[in-house]
Scaffold this motif. Structure first.
Motif, PDB file in Angstrom:
ATOM      1  N   LEU A 302       0.347  -1.234  -0.555  1.00 55.85           N
ATOM      2  CA  LEU A 302      -0.091  -0.216   0.113  1.00 55.85           C
ATOM      3  C   LEU A 302       0.331   1.469  -0.239  1.00 55.85           C
ATOM      4  CD1 LEU A 302      -2.542   1.354   0.308  1.00 55.85           C
ATOM      5  CD2 LEU A 302      -2.821   1.397   2.514  1.00 55.85           C
ATOM      6  N   PRO A 303       2.077   1.206   0.610  1.00 53.41           N
ATOM      7  CA  PRO A 303       2.529   2.476   0.660  1.00 53.41           C
ATOM      8  C   PRO A 303       3.396   3.003  -0.569  1.00 53.41           C
ATOM      9  CG  PRO A 303       3.296   1.003   2.939  1.00 53.41           C
ATOM     10  CD  PRO A 303       2.233   0.615   2.227  1.00 53.41           C
ATOM     11  N   THR A 304       3.619   1.694  -1.105  1.00 51.92           N
ATOM     12  CA  THR A 304       4.362   1.587  -2.710  1.00 51.92           C
ATOM     13  C   THR A 304       3.304   2.353  -3.447  1.00 51.92           C
ATOM     14  OG1 THR A 304       5.933  -0.088  -1.598  1.00 51.92           O
ATOM     15  CG2 THR A 304       5.963   0.829  -4.033  1.00 51.92           C
ATOM     16  N   ILE A 305       2.166   1.829  -3.492  1.00 51.11           N
ATOM     17  CA  ILE A 305       0.939   2.075  -4.815  1.00 51.11           C
ATOM     18  C   ILE A 305       0.711   3.614  -4.048  1.00 51.11           C
ATOM     19  CG2 ILE A 305      -1.202   2.546  -5.128  1.00 51.11           C
ATOM     20  CD1 ILE A 305      -1.127  -0.993  -4.619  1.00 51.11           C
ATOM     21  N   HIS A 306       0.925   3.795  -3.054  1.00 53.21           N
ATOM     22  CA  HIS A 306      -0.148   5.097  -2.338  1.00 53.21           C
ATOM     23  C   HIS A 306       1.469   5.836  -3.312  1.00 53.21           C
ATOM     24  CE1 HIS A 306      -2.184   8.705  -1.014  1.00 53.21           C
ATOM     25  NE2 HIS A 306      -1.259   8.723   0.133  1.00 53.21           N
ATOM     26  N   LEU A 307       2.702   5.959  -3.359  1.00 58.25           N
ATOM     27  CA  LEU A 307       3.907   6.745  -3.482  1.00 58.25           C
ATOM     28  C   LEU A 307       3.681   7.028  -5.037  1.00 58.25           C
ATOM     29  CD1 LEU A 307       6.233   8.045  -2.070  1.00 58.25           C
ATOM     30  CD2 LEU A 307       8.052   6.419  -2.261  1.00 58.25           C
ATOM     31  N   PHE A 308       3.739   6.086  -5.824  1.00 54.16           N
ATOM     32  CA  PHE A 308       3.182   6.481  -7.524  1.00 54.16           C
ATOM     33  C   PHE A 308       2.094   7.131  -7.333  1.00 54.16           C
ATOM     34  CE2 PHE A 308       5.923   2.414  -7.532  1.00 54.16           C
ATOM     35  CZ  PHE A 308       7.115   3.143  -8.323  1.00 54.16           C
ATOM     36  N   VAL A 309       1.177   7.116  -6.678  1.00 54.16           N
ATOM     37  CA  VAL A 309       0.052   7.883  -6.919  1.00 54.16           C
ATOM     38  C   VAL A 309       0.798   9.593  -6.941  1.00 54.16           C
ATOM     39  CG1 VAL A 309      -2.189   8.815  -6.162  1.00 54.16           C
ATOM     40  CG2 VAL A 309      -1.909   6.045  -6.696  1.00 54.16           C
ATOM     41  N   TRP A 310       0.812   9.623  -5.428  1.00 53.11           N
ATOM     42  CA  TRP A 310       1.749  10.923  -5.261  1.00 53.11           C
ATOM     43  C   TRP A 310       2.880  11.345  -6.839  1.00 53.11           C
ATOM     44  CZ3 TRP A 310       3.692  10.929   0.428  1.00 53.11           C
ATOM     45  CH2 TRP A 310       3.307  11.046   1.141  1.00 53.11           C
ATOM     46  N   ILE A 311       3.471  10.291  -6.538  1.00 49.04           N
ATOM     47  CA  ILE A 311       4.464  10.909  -8.252  1.00 49.04           C
ATOM     48  C   ILE A 311       4.438  11.488  -9.093  1.00 49.04           C
ATOM     49  CG2 ILE A 311       6.341   9.965  -9.445  1.00 49.04           C
ATOM     50  CD1 ILE A 311       7.362   8.392  -7.270  1.00 49.04           C
ATOM     51  N   SER A 312       3.298  10.852  -9.838  1.00 50.33           N
ATOM     52  CA  SER A 312       1.927  11.071 -11.199  1.00 50.33           C
ATOM     53  C   SER A 312       0.971  12.209 -11.013  1.00 50.33           C
ATOM     54  CB  SER A 312       0.983  10.009 -11.118  1.00 50.33           C
ATOM     55  OG  SER A 312      -0.255  10.106  -9.911  1.00 50.33           O
ATOM     56  N   ARG A 313       0.887  12.879  -9.734  1.00 50.23           N
ATOM     57  CA  ARG A 313       0.188  14.469  -9.249  1.00 50.23           C
ATOM     58  C   ARG A 313       1.516  14.726  -9.387  1.00 50.23           C
ATOM     59  NH1 ARG A 313      -4.184  12.793  -3.932  1.00 50.23           N
ATOM     60  NH2 ARG A 313      -5.400  11.338  -5.232  1.00 50.23           N
ATOM     61  N   THR A 314       2.662  15.402  -8.721  1.00 52.91           N
ATOM     62  CA  THR A 314       3.940  15.991  -8.943  1.00 52.91           C
ATOM     63  C   THR A 314       4.616  15.990  -9.559  1.00 52.91           C
ATOM     64  OG1 THR A 314       4.709  14.793  -7.285  1.00 52.91           O
ATOM     65  CG2 THR A 314       2.973  16.004  -6.145  1.00 52.91           C
ATOM     66  N   PHE A 315       4.612  14.632 -10.508  1.00 55.34           N
ATOM     67  CA  PHE A 315       6.108  14.593 -11.836  1.00 55.34           C
ATOM     68  C   PHE A 315       6.495  15.979 -11.843  1.00 55.34           C
ATOM     69  CE2 PHE A 315       7.751  13.740 -15.119  1.00 55.34           C
ATOM     70  CZ  PHE A 315       8.638  12.787 -14.868  1.00 55.34           C
ATOM     71  N   ASN A 316       5.105  16.923 -12.315  1.00 53.17           N
ATOM     72  CA  ASN A 316       5.643  17.870 -13.226  1.00 53.17           C
ATOM     73  C   ASN A 316       6.357  19.374 -12.304  1.00 53.17           C
ATOM     74  OD1 ASN A 316       5.123  16.702 -16.238  1.00 53.17           O
ATOM     75  ND2 ASN A 316       2.685  16.932 -15.394  1.00 53.17           N
ATOM     76  N   TYR A 317       5.716  19.231 -11.246  1.00 53.47           N
ATOM     77  CA  TYR A 317       6.275  20.375 -11.227  1.00 53.47           C
ATOM     78  C   TYR A 317       7.398  19.982 -10.042  1.00 53.47           C
ATOM     79  CZ  TYR A 317       0.845  20.776 -11.629  1.00 53.47           C
ATOM     80  OH  TYR A 317      -0.771  21.321 -12.252  1.00 53.47           O
ATOM     81  N   ILE A 318       8.003  19.220 -10.355  1.00 48.95           N
ATOM     82  CA  ILE A 318       9.066  18.921  -9.025  1.00 48.95           C
ATOM     83  C   ILE A 318      10.770  19.413  -9.149  1.00 48.95           C
ATOM     84  CG2 ILE A 318      11.098  17.136  -8.877  1.00 48.95           C
ATOM     85  CD1 ILE A 318       8.453  16.747  -7.540  1.00 48.95           C
ATOM     86  N   ASP A 319      11.240  20.441  -8.919  1.00 49.35           N
ATOM     87  CA  ASP A 319      12.373  21.261  -9.413  1.00 49.35           C
ATOM     88  C   ASP A 319      14.254  20.049  -9.357  1.00 49.35           C
ATOM     89  OD1 ASP A 319      14.657  23.099  -9.606  1.00 49.35           O
ATOM     90  OD2 ASP A 319      14.495  23.862  -7.585  1.00 49.35           O
ATOM     91  N   TRP A 320      13.194  19.601 -10.483  1.00 48.25           N
ATOM     92  CA  TRP A 320      14.949  18.231 -10.560  1.00 48.25           C
ATOM     93  C   TRP A 320      15.952  19.392 -10.620  1.00 48.25           C
ATOM     94  CZ3 TRP A 320      13.050  13.923 -10.849  1.00 48.25           C
ATOM     95  CH2 TRP A 320      11.127  13.671 -11.182  1.00 48.25           C
ATOM     96  N   GLY A 321      16.291  20.022 -10.876  1.00 49.94           N
ATOM     97  CA  GLY A 321      17.602  20.108 -10.564  1.00 49.94           C
ATOM     98  C   GLY A 321      18.004  20.485  -8.535  1.00 49.94           C
ATOM     99  N   ASN A 322      17.020  21.080  -8.469  1.00 45.70           N
ATOM    100  CA  ASN A 322      17.352  21.056  -6.948  1.00 45.70           C
ATOM    101  C   ASN A 322      17.181  19.318  -6.325  1.00 45.70           C
ATOM    102  OD1 ASN A 322      16.940  22.267  -4.163  1.00 45.70           O
ATOM    103  ND2 ASN A 322      15.346  21.780  -4.112  1.00 45.70           N
ATOM    104  N   LEU A 323      16.632  19.217  -6.923  1.00 44.67           N
ATOM    105  CA  LEU A 323      16.353  17.136  -6.483  1.00 44.67           C
ATOM    106  C   LEU A 323      17.809  16.822  -6.827  1.00 44.67           C
ATOM    107  CD1 LEU A 323      14.787  14.958  -5.466  1.00 44.67           C
ATOM    108  CD2 LEU A 323      14.226  14.709  -7.906  1.00 44.67           C
TER     109      LEU A 323
END
Length: 541
Positions: A302-323
């Motif tokens: 369940l935590p893994t599924i939830h993590l992927f749901v979050w990633i699908s929602r926030t993927f376009n808002y990530i500051d990849w350089g900072n990450l």
């Protein structure tokens, strides 16, 4: 063949250097003890007048119930895995260790969002079936649940290692007397496993006292959040020291109790023959598999599924350089700290390897001490130490043209030193276990052939304990990359870690934004745990 243990009149420099290293580990504790009676600010008195009893009460409730639940789950999993045969046994053996990849505070963020009104599952039920559910887990019961699913692997891993060496003769003797499986479990297996169970439960208790992310996010008043509040909120280091001193006294009391409870059965593991596991009946197999799958689902799937749901929602808002920058900083800091711990552990173990008695016992106690001390306590001790060093070196900095006062305190060096103190135990014990499995005659033969100690160490000892070194490296790396209390209190302003970044997003109520930093941490830990599983499996062959 007494070449190694022969003492000469010359000073034993390696032994002196080892004691100096161990002395450095105890410095934060000395600093806390020395400064514990310093006056606190009048504005901070409310922390002690109002919250101290709440800290004690909440910490006790969380530690007590988490210890009980983690022990029940860990014993259940290890017992059935060791003594019974059932479907998917190897699958569960491999996967039930993987929840260790998730930091406890990440479980807290995930389950808070999952049970919230806007959580994807609750929303799906409401939209499709008009079922309106809402669970608030941001309380002390929720904290116990989160810490239980995060820390049960400690008991499980330690106990399954112990039970794999359990004497089959003891089981057969009880069976020949007509005793039932239930009787054998409660009267033979459980009492003789007490040392391993107490050791695993003790680790859970220490981790509960060390936990900062979950109580802080849930708004619970415990010692770790109180220390952080005194230092960061009230800017009163003396108040933080007093709270750290009280917590330290509780930890030392628990360490004494742990030694008392685990001692009587500490020498009862002897493997005589390979186990022939008993096959479960169909009905019992279904019950056991259901429980195994439930634990795996709650703690991993369940935590893994939830993590992927979050990633699908926030993927376009990530500051990849900072990450990328934070990931690079975290991995570099973790690698350097882990290598430092491994090198120190190798040196200490090689120095003390053939010594016996109180010297060896003292080494073991001091090396293990750091892991028992909560990260927040170590952080406060390190702050006092490094601020004192920076003040002492003030003129030296001026001569070098450096206009800062807290050069070392505001650098990653303080974090590296703190990680070494906190996690030296993992490296020391892992390498010690490896050296114990190596016949000393190889070492002594090399010395008798005229090879020096260092050459013998490189050419003989080191190759024979490679597996132990790799295993220790993996465990230390995982613990450091997940660590939050030290990162929260000691991270320099321009040097953040992935754990710190997750905590920052959670504090800003941007839970979904924790997904990508969390994904980096979890993937690294999962890969390392898979490698760890493979190493352990090969080592048993």
């Amino acid at each position: 063949m007494n070449i190694v243990i022969k003492f000469t009149k010359r000073p034993n420099w390696s032994l002196l250097l080892s004691f100096f290293i161990l002395f450095l580990i105890t410095i934060p504790i000395f600093y806390i003890v020395i400064h514990i009676f310093n006056d606190i600010k009048p504005t901070t008195k409310t922390l002690f007048d109002t919250y101290l009893m709440i800290y004690i009460k909440n910490s006790f409730i969380i530690v007590f119930f988490t210890a009980i639940f983690t022990t029940i789950i860990g014993v259940f999993l290890a017992y059935f895995e060791t003594f019974y045969e059932y479907k998917f046994r190897n699958f569960f053996r491999f996967t039930l260790i993987l929840p260790f990849a998730f930091p406890s505070y990440l479980f807290g963020y995930i389950y808070t969002d999952f049970f919230s009104y806007s959580g994807w599952f609750i929303t799906w039920l409401r939209v499709n079936y008009d079922i309106r559910l809402h669970f608030d887990i941001m309380n002390i019961y929720g904290c116990i649940f989160i810490l239980t699913i995060a820390f049960f692997p400690y008991v499980y891993i330690l106990l399954r290692g112990f039970l794999s060496k359990f004497s089959l003769n003891l089981i057969e003797s009880a069976q020949s007397l007509g005793k039932s499986d239930l009787y054998i479990f409660f009267k033979v297996v459980l009492p003789l496993s007490r040392a391993a169970i107490v050791a695993g439960t003790s680790l859970c208790i220490m981790e509960c006292l060390n936990a900062y992310g979950v109580p802080n996010y849930f708004g619970l008043h415990v010692f770790s959040t109180g220390i952080y509040k005194a230092w960061v909120g009230y800017q009163d280091l003396n108040a933080a020291i007093k709270l750290a001193g009280i917590l330290l006294s509780i930890v030392f009391s628990l360490m004494i109790l742990e030694k008392i409870f685990r001692k009587p059965y500490s020498m009862t593991t002897t493997k005589n023959r390979v186990f022939s596991r008993k096959k479960l009946s169909k009905k019992n197999e279904i019950i056991v598999l259901t429980l195994f799958f439930t634990i795996l689902f709650v703690s991993l799937i369940l935590p893994t599924i939830h993590l992927f749901v979050w990633i699908s929602r926030t993927f376009n808002y990530i500051d990849w350089g900072n990450l990328i920058l934070i990931s690079k900083n975290t991995i570099l800091l973790t690698i350097i700290s882990t290598v430092m711990i491994i090198l120190i552990s190798l040196f200490l173990n090689e120095t003390i390897r053939f010594k016996k008695g109180k010297t060896k016992e003292m080494f073991s106690t001091l090396a293990n001490m750091g892991y028992s001390i909560p990260g927040s306590v170590i952080a406060i001790g390190m702050l006092i130490l490094f601020i004192s060093i920076d003040h002492f070196l003030g003129n030296f900095y001026k001569n070098l043209g450096i206009d800062k006062n807290l050069v070392l305190t505001l650098s990653p060096i303080i974090l590296m030193f703190s990680y070494c103190i906190r996690f030296l135990c993992l490296g020391y014990n892992g390498i010690e276990a490896g050296l114990k499995r190596v016949n000393p005659s190889y070492h002594e033969s090399s010395l008798s052939l005229g090879k020096g100690k260092f050459q013998t160490f490189l050419k003989v000892d080191l190759p024979m304990i490679q597996t132990s070194i790799y295993s220790a490296f993996i465990l230390i790396f995982i613990e450091i990359i997940k660590e939050l209390p030290l990162a929260s209190l000691l991270s320099p302003p321009n040097f953040k870690t992935l754990a710190f970044e997750m905590d920052r997003y959670a504090s800003d109520e941007q839970l979904a934004m924790t997904s990508v930093p969390a994904f980096v941490v979890v993937v690294i830990c999962l890969v390392l745990l898979i490698v760890f599983n493979v190493i352990q499996k090969k080592a048993k062959k």
